[in-house]
Design a protein around this motif. Structure first.
Motif, mmCIF file in Angstrom:
data_model
loop_
_atom_site.group_PDB
_atom_site.id
_atom_site.type_symbol
_atom_site.label_atom_id
_atom_site.label_comp_id
_atom_site.label_asym_id
_atom_site.label_seq_id
_atom_site.Cartn_x
_atom_site.Cartn_y
_atom_site.Cartn_z
ATOM 1 N N VAL A 24 0.847 -1.190 0.000
ATOM 2 C CA VAL A 24 0.000 0.000 0.000
ATOM 3 C C VAL A 24 0.880 1.236 0.000
ATOM 4 C CG1 VAL A 24 -1.807 1.263 1.220
ATOM 5 C CG2 VAL A 24 -1.803 -1.235 1.242
ATOM 6 N N THR A 25 0.618 2.127 -0.880
ATOM 7 C CA THR A 25 1.337 3.400 -0.902
ATOM 8 C C THR A 25 0.780 4.303 0.189
ATOM 9 O OG1 THR A 25 1.670 3.177 -3.291
ATOM 10 C CG2 THR A 25 1.987 5.363 -2.322
ATOM 11 N N THR A 26 1.630 4.683 1.115
ATOM 12 C CA THR A 26 1.173 5.504 2.237
ATOM 13 C C THR A 26 0.896 6.930 1.783
ATOM 14 O OG1 THR A 26 3.450 6.028 2.839
ATOM 15 C CG2 THR A 26 2.445 4.114 3.892
ATOM 16 N N HIS A 27 0.019 7.589 2.512
ATOM 17 C CA HIS A 27 -0.334 8.968 2.218
ATOM 18 C C HIS A 27 -0.594 9.707 3.519
ATOM 19 C CE1 HIS A 27 -4.450 7.620 2.969
ATOM 20 N NE2 HIS A 27 -4.264 6.679 2.045
ATOM 21 N N LEU A 28 -1.038 10.944 3.404
ATOM 22 C CA LEU A 28 -1.239 11.779 4.588
ATOM 23 C C LEU A 28 -2.278 11.185 5.535
ATOM 24 C CD1 LEU A 28 -0.690 14.430 6.118
ATOM 25 C CD2 LEU A 28 -2.422 15.525 4.692
ATOM 26 N N GLY A 29 -3.277 10.494 4.995
ATOM 27 C CA GLY A 29 -4.303 9.900 5.845
ATOM 28 C C GLY A 29 -3.733 8.900 6.834
ATOM 29 N N HIS A 30 -2.734 8.113 6.417
ATOM 30 C CA HIS A 30 -2.108 7.161 7.336
ATOM 31 C C HIS A 30 -1.369 7.898 8.455
ATOM 32 C CE1 HIS A 30 -2.432 4.717 3.566
ATOM 33 N NE2 HIS A 30 -2.866 3.825 4.433
ATOM 34 N N ALA A 31 -0.688 8.979 8.114
ATOM 35 C CA ALA A 31 0.015 9.751 9.134
ATOM 36 C C ALA A 31 -0.967 10.389 10.114
ATOM 37 C CB ALA A 31 0.888 10.819 8.471
ATOM 38 N N ILE A 32 -2.094 10.878 9.607
ATOM 39 C CA ILE A 32 -3.113 11.470 10.484
ATOM 40 C C ILE A 32 -3.691 10.421 11.423
ATOM 41 C CG2 ILE A 32 -5.437 12.469 10.485
ATOM 42 C CD1 ILE A 32 -4.667 14.055 8.015
ATOM 43 N N ALA A 33 -3.954 9.216 10.898
ATOM 44 C CA ALA A 33 -4.467 8.131 11.749
ATOM 45 C C ALA A 33 -3.462 7.773 12.836
ATOM 46 C CB ALA A 33 -4.798 6.913 10.891
ATOM 47 N N SER A 34 -2.177 7.765 12.483
ATOM 48 C CA SER A 34 -1.148 7.466 13.471
ATOM 49 C C SER A 34 -1.086 8.533 14.550
ATOM 50 C CB SER A 34 0.210 7.339 12.771
ATOM 51 O OG SER A 34 1.254 7.193 13.715
ATOM 52 N N GLU A 35 -1.112 9.801 14.153
ATOM 53 C CA GLU A 35 -1.045 10.886 15.135
ATOM 54 C C GLU A 35 -2.300 10.933 16.006
ATOM 55 O OE1 GLU A 35 1.504 12.632 15.872
ATOM 56 O OE2 GLU A 35 2.712 11.751 14.264
ATOM 57 N N TRP A 36 -3.451 10.597 15.440
ATOM 58 C CA TRP A 36 -4.673 10.555 16.238
ATOM 59 C C TRP A 36 -4.589 9.460 17.292
ATOM 60 C CZ3 TRP A 36 -8.478 12.650 18.460
ATOM 61 C CH2 TRP A 36 -9.594 11.916 18.878
ATOM 62 N N THR A 37 -4.025 8.305 16.921
ATOM 63 C CA THR A 37 -3.850 7.222 17.888
ATOM 64 C C THR A 37 -2.925 7.655 19.018
ATOM 65 O OG1 THR A 37 -4.183 5.559 16.160
ATOM 66 C CG2 THR A 37 -3.103 4.833 18.191
ATOM 67 N N LYS A 38 -1.852 8.359 18.666
ATOM 68 C CA LYS A 38 -0.904 8.790 19.693
ATOM 69 C C LYS A 38 -1.501 9.843 20.610
ATOM 70 C CE LYS A 38 2.575 9.674 16.861
ATOM 71 N NZ LYS A 38 3.941 10.078 16.413
ATOM 72 N N ILE A 39 -2.162 10.845 20.048
ATOM 73 C CA ILE A 39 -2.625 11.960 20.873
ATOM 74 C C ILE A 39 -3.779 11.559 21.792
ATOM 75 C CG2 ILE A 39 -4.356 12.916 19.288
ATOM 76 C CD1 ILE A 39 -3.249 15.694 19.981
ATOM 77 N N ARG A 40 -4.608 10.610 21.357
ATOM 78 C CA ARG A 40 -5.733 10.223 22.215
ATOM 79 C C ARG A 40 -5.354 9.154 23.229
ATOM 80 N NH1 ARG A 40 -8.258 5.404 20.433
ATOM 81 N NH2 ARG A 40 -7.537 4.686 18.393
ATOM 82 N N SER A 41 -4.193 8.530 23.058
ATOM 83 C CA SER A 41 -3.773 7.477 23.988
ATOM 84 C C SER A 41 -2.817 7.995 25.054
ATOM 85 C CB SER A 41 -3.112 6.325 23.218
ATOM 86 O OG SER A 41 -1.984 6.785 22.485
ATOM 87 N N VAL A 42 -2.464 9.272 24.988
ATOM 88 C CA VAL A 42 -1.563 9.859 25.977
ATOM 89 C C VAL A 42 -2.388 10.530 27.066
ATOM 90 C CG1 VAL A 42 0.281 11.536 26.346
ATOM 91 C CG2 VAL A 42 0.239 10.184 24.251
ATOM 92 N N ARG A 43 -2.072 10.253 28.313
ATOM 93 C CA ARG A 43 -2.870 10.791 29.419
ATOM 94 C C ARG A 43 -2.787 12.302 29.528
ATOM 95 N NH1 ARG A 43 -0.922 7.083 34.344
ATOM 96 N NH2 ARG A 43 1.021 7.280 33.146
ATOM 97 N N SER A 44 -1.672 12.884 29.129
ATOM 98 C CA SER A 44 -1.543 14.342 29.231
ATOM 99 C C SER A 44 -2.577 15.051 28.372
ATOM 100 C CB SER A 44 -0.133 14.768 28.804
ATOM 101 O OG SER A 44 0.119 14.405 27.454
ATOM 102 N N THR A 45 -2.947 14.442 27.239
ATOM 103 C CA THR A 45 -3.972 15.056 26.388
ATOM 104 C C THR A 45 -5.309 15.105 27.101
ATOM 105 O OG1 THR A 45 -2.848 14.204 24.415
ATOM 106 C CG2 THR A 45 -5.138 14.896 24.166
ATOM 107 N N VAL A 46 -5.694 13.983 27.688
ATOM 108 C CA VAL A 46 -6.983 13.909 28.373
ATOM 109 C C VAL A 46 -7.029 14.884 29.543
ATOM 110 C CG1 VAL A 46 -8.575 12.387 29.602
ATOM 111 C CG2 VAL A 46 -7.251 11.504 27.657
ATOM 112 N N TRP A 47 -5.980 14.880 30.354
ATOM 113 C CA TRP A 47 -5.987 15.738 31.542
ATOM 114 C C TRP A 47 -5.929 17.213 31.180
ATOM 115 C CZ3 TRP A 47 -7.494 14.438 36.144
ATOM 116 C CH2 TRP A 47 -7.405 13.105 36.563
ATOM 117 N N THR A 48 -5.124 17.569 30.189
ATOM 118 C CA THR A 48 -4.995 18.975 29.815
ATOM 119 C C THR A 48 -6.307 19.520 29.260
ATOM 120 O OG1 THR A 48 -2.674 18.591 29.280
ATOM 121 C CG2 THR A 48 -3.663 20.620 28.479
ATOM 122 N N LEU A 49 -6.938 18.767 28.367
ATOM 123 C CA LEU A 49 -8.210 19.223 27.800
ATOM 124 C C LEU A 49 -9.326 19.197 28.847
ATOM 125 C CD1 LEU A 49 -8.173 17.625 24.237
ATOM 126 C CD2 LEU A 49 -7.672 19.982 24.901
ATOM 127 N N ALA A 50 -9.256 18.240 29.772
ATOM 128 C CA ALA A 50 -10.270 18.196 30.833
ATOM 129 C C ALA A 50 -10.159 19.416 31.743
ATOM 130 C CB ALA A 50 -10.109 16.914 31.650
#
Length: 314
Positions: free
Chosen positions: A41-67
């Motif tokens: 599969v030829t990677t594109h920006l959508g794959h990078a966005i999916a990866s960054e979304w997985t990282k940002i929502r799985s980090v506790r600092s994101t949840v606590w800071t936005l909360a």
């Protein structure tokens, strides 16, 4: 005489079946070789966005800071609405009370914007990220898109809830005789009671959310430039708070005009103007011109961040 036993031929050795996807012949050099059955599969920006979304929502600092941001904006907004609800008259625009909670809540978004990029540099995780996605500009774009959409959506929800509370507490009340007539819109002046126009709703919700999200995006760009969490957070806090604080001490005749301009173009004044509470400048200003100025500054910082990310090693 007996005939000696004849040696028996060894049984044939079974040949292993060719692996799945083998396109060559039975021996070496008889075909092009092995072709994996797994599709490439030829990677594109959508794959990078999916990866960054997985990282940002799985980090506790994101949840606590936005909360914390959400609690500050909605909580302080509720307290202001309760206080204004006890008054018999309206002394400020209907939705102005939402500014006070967002003034503190924006600091959480600024901090998170820095952490999105600098945390990977401090832990060395950025090496893994760039190994999986060598296109560095794509990585920075994915981080910017994911963070901006997340911070804008969260802030918009918080601002909308706060605006609804302010409207329920203030709208319909007669205008206070001590309030400045310039701070109210034409509908309020003609009706004699506090009314929030569509432009005020747009500024106090979408405009305020855009302003805070752009500040967070600017923080991400500064983090990519400095690659230091303490340095980037300190720089952003100085950019947001220092101009207004310094302008308060420029009250002598020789520097008063400079202090007024510094206060007029400060980040705090841009945000407060969206709530029709300008700290300096035109009392009827809407804050949208300063929002456009912030967008230009953020774009310039992002261009610098792209240049540093693509030309410097980790």
């Amino acid at each position: 005489m007996t005939t000696p036993p004849q040696p028996q031929a060894a049984p044939p050795v079974p040949q292993a079946a060719p692996p799945a996807g083998w396109t060559g012949g039975p021996g070496p050099g008889t075909g092009p070789g092995y072709a994996s059955p797994i599709p490439v599969v030829t990677t594109h920006l959508g794959h990078a966005i999916a990866s960054e979304w997985t990282k940002i929502r799985s980090v506790r600092s994101t949840v606590w800071t936005l909360a914390v941001m959400f609690v500050l904006v909605v909580g302080i907004g509720a307290l202001v609405a309760i206080g204004l609800g006890t008054e018999d008259t309206a002394g400020a625009p209907v939705l102005a009370g939402g500014f006070f909670g967002l003034m503190l809540g924006q600091l959480c978004v600024i901090t998170l914007g820095v952490l999105v990029i600098t945390s990977e540099y401090s832990t060395g995780m950025i090496r893994t990220t760039l190994t999986a996605c060598p296109q560095r500009a794509r990585v920075l774009t994915a981080k910017a898109v994911v963070f901006f959409l997340l911070s804008f959506t969260t802030t918009l929800i918080a601002c909308t809830l706060t605006a609804l509370m302010q409207s329920a507490a203030v709208e319909g009340k007669p205008v206070s005789q001590f309030a400045s007539a310039d701070s109210f819109n034409g509908e309020t002046i003609s009706a004699g009671e506090a009314v929030a126009t569509g432009g005020e709703w747009l500024g106090a919700t979408v405009g305020a959310a855009l302003y805070v999200a752009l500040l967070g995006l600017l923080s991400l760009a500064v983090g990519a430039l400095l690659r230091s969490t303490p340095g980037a957070i300190t720089s952003m806090l100085g950019l947001v708070l220092l101009p207004f604080i310094v302008s308060l001490f420029l009250f002598t005749e020789s520097v008063r005009e400079f202090g007024e301009k510094l206060r007029e173009y400060s980040a705090l004044n841009g945000l407060s103007s969206l709530f029709r509470l300008p700290m300096e400048g035109d009392s009827t200003g809407t804050g949208w011109p300063l929002l456009g100025l912030l967008a230009l500054v953020t774009l310039a910082a992002l261009i610098g961040a792209y240049a540093r990310t693509t030309t410097r090693d980790v």
